[in-house]
Design a protein around this motif. Structure first.
Motif, short mmCIF file in Angstrom:
data_model
loop_
_atom_site.label_atom_id
_atom_site.label_comp_id
_atom_site.label_asym_id
_atom_site.label_seq_id
_atom_site.Cartn_x
_atom_site.Cartn_y
_atom_site.Cartn_z
N TYR A 94 6.02 14.50 7.91
CA TYR A 94 4.90 13.36 7.50
C TYR A 94 5.39 12.37 6.46
O TYR A 94 6.21 13.01 5.53
N TYR A 95 5.10 11.20 6.61
CA TYR A 95 5.80 10.05 5.78
C TYR A 95 4.80 9.19 5.17
O TYR A 95 3.80 8.89 5.87
N CYS A 96 4.79 9.07 3.70
CA CYS A 96 4.27 8.12 3.28
C CYS A 96 4.84 6.84 3.28
O CYS A 96 6.04 6.66 2.93
N ALA A 97 4.12 5.57 2.98
CA ALA A 97 4.79 4.46 3.22
C ALA A 97 3.74 3.32 2.40
O ALA A 97 2.62 3.51 2.41
N ARG A 98 4.45 2.26 2.12
CA ARG A 98 3.65 1.34 1.44
C ARG A 98 3.94 -0.11 2.26
O ARG A 98 4.89 -0.50 2.89
N GLU A 99 2.64 -0.69 2.55
CA GLU A 99 2.41 -1.94 3.23
C GLU A 99 3.62 -2.89 2.45
O GLU A 99 3.70 -3.09 1.24
N ASP A 100 3.60 -4.11 3.25
CA ASP A 100 4.84 -4.89 2.86
C ASP A 100 4.19 -6.11 1.91
O ASP A 100 5.02 -6.91 1.36
N ARG A 101 2.92 -6.25 2.06
CA ARG A 101 2.31 -7.35 1.24
C ARG A 101 1.18 -6.79 0.31
O ARG A 101 0.34 -6.03 0.85
N PRO A 102 1.08 -7.30 -0.88
CA PRO A 102 -0.01 -6.90 -1.69
C PRO A 102 -1.28 -7.56 -1.38
O PRO A 102 -1.37 -8.57 -0.87
N TYR A 103 -2.28 -6.67 -1.81
CA TYR A 103 -3.63 -7.08 -1.59
C TYR A 103 -3.97 -7.57 -0.08
O TYR A 103 -4.87 -8.40 0.21
N ASP A 104 -3.19 -7.22 0.87
CA ASP A 104 -3.72 -7.26 2.25
C ASP A 104 -4.35 -6.35 2.78
O ASP A 104 -4.45 -5.18 2.51
N ALA A 105 -4.93 -6.74 4.06
CA ALA A 105 -5.48 -5.72 4.80
C ALA A 105 -4.98 -4.57 5.47
O ALA A 105 -3.78 -4.90 5.32
N ILE A 106 -5.37 -3.56 5.89
CA ILE A 106 -4.91 -2.53 6.17
C ILE A 106 -4.10 -2.87 7.44
O ILE A 106 -4.88 -3.25 8.42
N ALA A 107 -2.86 -2.42 7.73
CA ALA A 107 -2.28 -2.30 8.99
C ALA A 107 -1.90 -1.09 9.60
O ALA A 107 -1.78 -0.04 8.56
N THR A 108 -1.83 -0.73 10.73
CA THR A 108 -1.60 0.47 11.36
C THR A 108 -0.49 0.61 12.18
O THR A 108 0.01 1.47 12.77
N ILE A 109 0.36 -0.37 12.18
CA ILE A 109 2.02 -0.40 12.65
C ILE A 109 2.76 -0.36 11.72
O ILE A 109 2.76 -0.85 10.52
N ARG A 110 3.96 0.38 11.88
CA ARG A 110 4.82 0.75 11.15
C ARG A 110 5.72 -0.38 10.36
O ARG A 110 6.31 -0.36 9.42
N GLU A 111 5.97 -1.33 11.55
CA GLU A 111 6.37 -2.59 11.08
C GLU A 111 6.13 -3.20 9.97
O GLU A 111 6.75 -4.09 9.28
N ARG A 112 4.85 -3.04 9.64
CA ARG A 112 4.24 -3.69 8.47
C ARG A 112 4.45 -2.89 7.14
O ARG A 112 3.70 -3.25 6.09
N TYR A 113 5.02 -1.75 7.26
CA TYR A 113 5.38 -1.06 6.13
C TYR A 113 7.02 -0.90 5.89
O TYR A 113 7.65 -0.86 6.83
N ASN A 114 7.20 -1.27 4.55
CA ASN A 114 8.67 -1.51 4.29
C ASN A 114 9.15 -0.50 3.23
O ASN A 114 10.54 -0.67 2.81
N SER A 115 8.42 0.34 2.73
CA SER A 115 8.95 1.28 1.84
C SER A 115 8.51 2.69 2.31
O SER A 115 7.20 2.97 2.37
N TRP A 116 9.46 3.45 2.35
CA TRP A 116 9.16 4.79 2.99
C TRP A 116 9.69 6.11 2.09
O TRP A 116 10.62 5.83 1.46
N GLY A 117 8.83 7.11 2.21
CA GLY A 117 9.37 8.23 1.58
C GLY A 117 10.37 9.17 2.47
O GLY A 117 10.60 8.65 3.56
N GLN A 118 10.88 10.19 1.94
CA GLN A 118 11.74 11.11 2.61
C GLN A 118 11.12 11.99 3.79
O GLN A 118 11.86 12.62 4.48
N GLY A 119 9.97 12.19 3.75
CA GLY A 119 9.32 12.79 4.55
C GLY A 119 9.22 14.62 4.22
O GLY A 119 9.96 14.73 3.34
N THR A 120 8.04 14.89 4.66
CA THR A 120 7.76 16.48 4.26
C THR A 120 7.22 17.07 5.59
O THR A 120 6.35 16.56 6.42
N GLN A 121 7.78 18.29 5.94
CA GLN A 121 7.54 18.91 7.06
C GLN A 121 6.18 19.64 7.03
O GLN A 121 5.91 20.43 5.97
N VAL A 122 5.49 19.59 8.14
CA VAL A 122 4.29 20.35 8.43
C VAL A 122 4.22 20.88 9.73
O VAL A 122 4.65 20.21 10.77
N THR A 123 4.23 22.19 9.61
CA THR A 123 4.49 23.17 10.73
C THR A 123 3.14 24.04 11.14
O THR A 123 2.71 24.72 10.07
#
Length: 126
Positions: A94-123
């Motif tokens: 599981y990764y958290c991510a920040r959208e690429d533009r401030p104060y913008d509507a929610i996007a659900t495609i990953r191309e709209r997110y340009n900052s990502w964490g390293q991820g955490t495993q969920v099993t």
């Protein structure tokens, strides 16, 4: 450049719960939509949930609706993902991510997110 650090992953039995956290650096956290994505083994990274910059709007992928809640605390620069009723098919990184533009509507495609964490495993074991 913002840094995102996820935590809270682990191994849980089917039906169990986990709460993921994502802490962000900097002073602009409250300006951006934040999202959670996941990547199951051997599959593409997929959208899970997102929350608008002020927390007023949320979006979820259909497969987690009713089981997962996204929330944020702008005072703590942290976004959360509460997951209940976990299923083996929720197993992923599981990764958290920040959208690429401030104060913008929610996007659900990953191309709209340009900052990502390293991820955490969920099993989730059956």
């Amino acid at each position: 450049q913002v840094q995102l650090v996820e935590s809270g992953g682990g191994v849980v039995q089917a039906g169990g719960s986990l709460r993921l956290s994502c802490a962000a650096s900097g002073r602009t956290f409250s300006m951006f939509t934040m999202g959670w994505f996941r990547q199951p083994p051997g599959k593409e990274r997929e959208f899970v949930a997102a929350i608008s910059w002020n927390g007023s709007t949320t979006r979820y992928v259909d497969s987690v609706k009713g089981r997962v809640t996204i929330s944020r605390d702008n005072g703590k620069n942290t976004v959360y993902l509460q997951m209940n009723g976990l299923k083996p098919e929720d197993t992923a990184v599981y990764y958290c991510a920040r959208e690429d533009r401030p104060y913008d509507a929610i996007a659900t495609i990953r191309e709209r997110y340009n900052s990502w964490g390293q991820g955490t495993q969920v099993t989730v074991s059956s």
